[in-house]
Scaffold this motif. Structure first.
Motif, PDB file in Angstrom:
ATOM      1  N   THR A 123     -32.687  34.095 -28.624  1.00 26.40           N
ATOM      2  CA  THR A 123     -32.779  34.908 -28.521  1.00 26.40           C
ATOM      3  C   THR A 123     -34.383  35.794 -28.398  1.00 26.40           C
ATOM      4  N   PRO A 124     -35.087  36.788 -28.606  1.00 26.19           N
ATOM      5  CA  PRO A 124     -36.605  37.096 -28.753  1.00 26.19           C
ATOM      6  C   PRO A 124     -36.659  37.332 -30.412  1.00 26.19           C
ATOM      7  N   ILE A 125     -34.916  38.082 -30.933  1.00 28.60           N
ATOM      8  CA  ILE A 125     -34.564  38.257 -32.065  1.00 28.60           C
ATOM      9  C   ILE A 125     -35.066  36.992 -33.386  1.00 28.60           C
ATOM     10  N   GLY A 126     -34.164  36.095 -32.786  1.00 25.95           N
ATOM     11  CA  GLY A 126     -34.595  34.557 -33.426  1.00 25.95           C
ATOM     12  C   GLY A 126     -35.019  34.484 -33.181  1.00 25.95           C
ATOM     13  N   GLU A 173     -43.411  41.212 -24.917  1.00 18.34           N
ATOM     14  CA  GLU A 173     -43.932  40.372 -23.494  1.00 18.34           C
ATOM     15  C   GLU A 173     -43.228  39.013 -24.338  1.00 18.34           C
ATOM     16  N   VAL A 174     -44.280  38.582 -25.257  1.00 23.06           N
ATOM     17  CA  VAL A 174     -43.772  36.789 -25.173  1.00 23.06           C
ATOM     18  C   VAL A 174     -42.896  36.285 -26.303  1.00 23.06           C
ATOM     19  N   TYR A 175     -42.265  36.696 -26.847  1.00 21.57           N
ATOM     20  CA  TYR A 175     -40.913  36.455 -27.525  1.00 21.57           C
ATOM     21  C   TYR A 175     -39.785  36.258 -26.550  1.00 21.57           C
ATOM     22  N   PRO A 176     -39.524  37.063 -25.674  1.00 21.30           N
ATOM     23  CA  PRO A 176     -38.776  36.838 -24.996  1.00 21.30           C
ATOM     24  C   PRO A 176     -38.650  35.914 -24.117  1.00 21.30           C
ATOM     25  N   VAL A 177     -39.893  35.468 -23.724  1.00 21.50           N
ATOM     26  CA  VAL A 177     -40.447  34.594 -22.883  1.00 21.50           C
ATOM     27  C   VAL A 177     -39.673  32.953 -23.651  1.00 21.50           C
ATOM     28  N   VAL A 178     -40.444  33.014 -24.822  1.00 20.42           N
ATOM     29  CA  VAL A 178     -40.358  31.636 -25.574  1.00 20.42           C
ATOM     30  C   VAL A 178     -39.019  31.683 -25.912  1.00 20.42           C
ATOM     31  N   ARG A 189     -40.064  21.292 -40.122  1.00 18.52           N
ATOM     32  CA  ARG A 189     -38.833  21.315 -39.557  1.00 18.52           C
ATOM     33  C   ARG A 189     -37.671  22.353 -39.402  1.00 18.52           C
ATOM     34  N   LEU A 190     -38.554  23.496 -39.352  1.00 14.68           N
ATOM     35  CA  LEU A 190     -38.692  24.993 -39.008  1.00 14.68           C
ATOM     36  C   LEU A 190     -38.209  25.396 -37.891  1.00 14.68           C
ATOM     37  N   SER A 191     -37.146  25.634 -36.793  1.00 14.44           N
ATOM     38  CA  SER A 191     -37.246  26.416 -36.117  1.00 14.44           C
ATOM     39  C   SER A 191     -38.443  27.205 -35.459  1.00 14.44           C
ATOM     40  N   GLY A 192     -38.701  27.767 -36.874  1.00 14.05           N
ATOM     41  CA  GLY A 192     -40.473  28.390 -36.740  1.00 14.05           C
ATOM     42  C   GLY A 192     -41.231  27.890 -36.551  1.00 14.05           C
ATOM     43  N   PHE A 193     -41.709  26.915 -35.906  1.00 14.14           N
ATOM     44  CA  PHE A 193     -42.815  25.816 -36.039  1.00 14.14           C
ATOM     45  C   PHE A 193     -42.654  25.704 -34.838  1.00 14.14           C
ATOM     46  N   ASP A 219     -38.475  36.459 -33.281  1.00 12.20           N
ATOM     47  CA  ASP A 219     -39.099  36.336 -34.116  1.00 12.20           C
ATOM     48  C   ASP A 219     -38.784  35.960 -35.662  1.00 12.20           C
ATOM     49  N   GLN A 220     -37.102  36.252 -36.409  1.00 12.01           N
ATOM     50  CA  GLN A 220     -36.364  36.478 -37.808  1.00 12.01           C
ATOM     51  C   GLN A 220     -37.048  34.170 -38.124  1.00 12.01           C
ATOM     52  N   ALA A 221     -37.467  33.568 -36.865  1.00  7.43           N
ATOM     53  CA  ALA A 221     -37.591  32.468 -37.388  1.00  7.43           C
ATOM     54  C   ALA A 221     -38.804  32.496 -37.455  1.00  7.43           C
ATOM     55  N   ILE A 222     -39.972  32.749 -36.386  1.00 11.20           N
ATOM     56  CA  ILE A 222     -41.567  32.612 -37.300  1.00 11.20           C
ATOM     57  C   ILE A 222     -41.724  33.250 -38.352  1.00 11.20           C
ATOM     58  N   ARG A 223     -41.263  34.448 -38.692  1.00 13.65           N
ATOM     59  CA  ARG A 223     -41.226  35.357 -39.656  1.00 13.65           C
ATOM     60  C   ARG A 223     -40.615  34.371 -40.655  1.00 13.65           C
ATOM     61  N   THR A 224     -39.793  33.918 -40.888  1.00 11.46           N
ATOM     62  CA  THR A 224     -39.548  33.045 -41.656  1.00 11.46           C
ATOM     63  C   THR A 224     -40.959  31.746 -42.359  1.00 11.46           C
ATOM     64  N   ALA A 225     -40.652  31.267 -40.699  1.00  8.07           N
ATOM     65  CA  ALA A 225     -41.356  30.469 -41.627  1.00  8.07           C
ATOM     66  C   ALA A 225     -43.309  30.271 -41.882  1.00  8.07           C
ATOM     67  N   VAL A 226     -43.787  31.455 -41.816  1.00  8.36           N
ATOM     68  CA  VAL A 226     -45.255  32.246 -42.197  1.00  8.36           C
ATOM     69  C   VAL A 226     -44.555  32.649 -43.758  1.00  8.36           C
ATOM     70  N   ASN A 227     -43.789  33.029 -43.560  1.00 14.00           N
ATOM     71  CA  ASN A 227     -43.484  33.229 -45.562  1.00 14.00           C
ATOM     72  C   ASN A 227     -42.845  31.549 -46.014  1.00 14.00           C
ATOM     73  N   GLN A 228     -42.199  30.886 -45.505  1.00 15.20           N
ATOM     74  CA  GLN A 228     -42.509  29.302 -46.174  1.00 15.20           C
ATOM     75  C   GLN A 228     -43.605  29.284 -46.384  1.00 15.20           C
ATOM     76  N   THR A 229     -44.765  29.008 -45.467  1.00 17.58           N
ATOM     77  CA  THR A 229     -45.902  28.337 -45.620  1.00 17.58           C
ATOM     78  C   THR A 229     -46.752  28.895 -46.468  1.00 17.58           C
ATOM     79  N   TRP A 230     -46.242  30.383 -46.827  1.00 11.33           N
ATOM     80  CA  TRP A 230     -47.128  31.273 -47.757  1.00 11.33           C
ATOM     81  C   TRP A 230     -46.592  31.031 -49.656  1.00 11.33           C
ATOM     82  N   GLN A 231     -45.217  30.686 -49.277  1.00 12.18           N
ATOM     83  CA  GLN A 231     -44.654  30.633 -50.278  1.00 12.18           C
ATOM     84  C   GLN A 231     -45.024  29.162 -51.115  1.00 12.18           C
ATOM     85  N   GLU A 232     -45.647  28.058 -50.114  1.00 14.19           N
ATOM     86  CA  GLU A 232     -45.901  27.120 -50.495  1.00 14.19           C
ATOM     87  C   GLU A 232     -47.668  26.972 -51.451  1.00 14.19           C
ATOM     88  N   GLN A 233     -47.939  28.117 -50.788  1.00 12.33           N
ATOM     89  CA  GLN A 233     -49.300  27.656 -51.373  1.00 12.33           C
ATOM     90  C   GLN A 233     -50.119  27.368 -50.865  1.00 12.33           C
TER      91      GLN A 233
END
Length: 131
Positions: A70-73, A58-63, A31-35, A75-89
């Motif tokens: 934006t590339p920052i968007g 180089e890759v985030y700007p293409v994505v 459900r997360l855009s980071g996915f 980066d933040q969405a991927i970081r959120t997805a990784v954090n969420q994955t880790w929090q869900e054990q």
């Protein structure tokens, strides 16, 4: 410059399905855009010899361009997805995928570490044609 994946090709569809399935197995919430950004990033990296340290530059700007953000968007969405994955054990699944046992207080990987580890696993599986 990185060229876009040929969306209509059979290989790309199969790769996309495999990567999305793997991320779901790891517990990345679809459900997360980071996915979606993780799928796109891994698709770009899987057949190209980029170092993961070049991902943000180089890759985030293409994505970002492909996904109309934006590339920052990205980066933040991927970081959120990784954090969420880790929090869900989902740590044991991730560690098993990486071929090791989880430590008692396994530290959360950075986004680049997560990408590098998943990318390594995907490349090995593709090379061995196990999907």
């Amino acid at each position: 410059e990185i060229s876009e994946c040929l969306v209509g090709s059979e290989m790309c569809i199969r790769d996309r399905w495999y990567i999305a399935s793997l991320l779901r197995c790891l517990g990345v919430p679809a459900r997360l855009s980071g996915f979606n950004y993780l799928v796109e990033t891994l698709l770009l990296l899987v057949n190209r010899p980029f170092e993961t340290r070049l991902v943000t530059g180089e890759v985030y700007p293409v994505v970002a361009k492909q996904c109309n953000t934006t590339p920052i968007g990205v980066d933040q969405a991927i970081r959120t997805a990784v954090n969420q994955t880790w929090q869900e054990q989902n740590i044991p699944v991730y560690c098993a995928l990486m071929g090791r046992s989880p430590a008692p207080h396994e530290p959360r990987p950075t986004s680049c570490e997560f990408l590098a580890n998943v990318l390594m696993y995907v490349r090995i599986q593709m090379a061995e044609c196990h999907y």
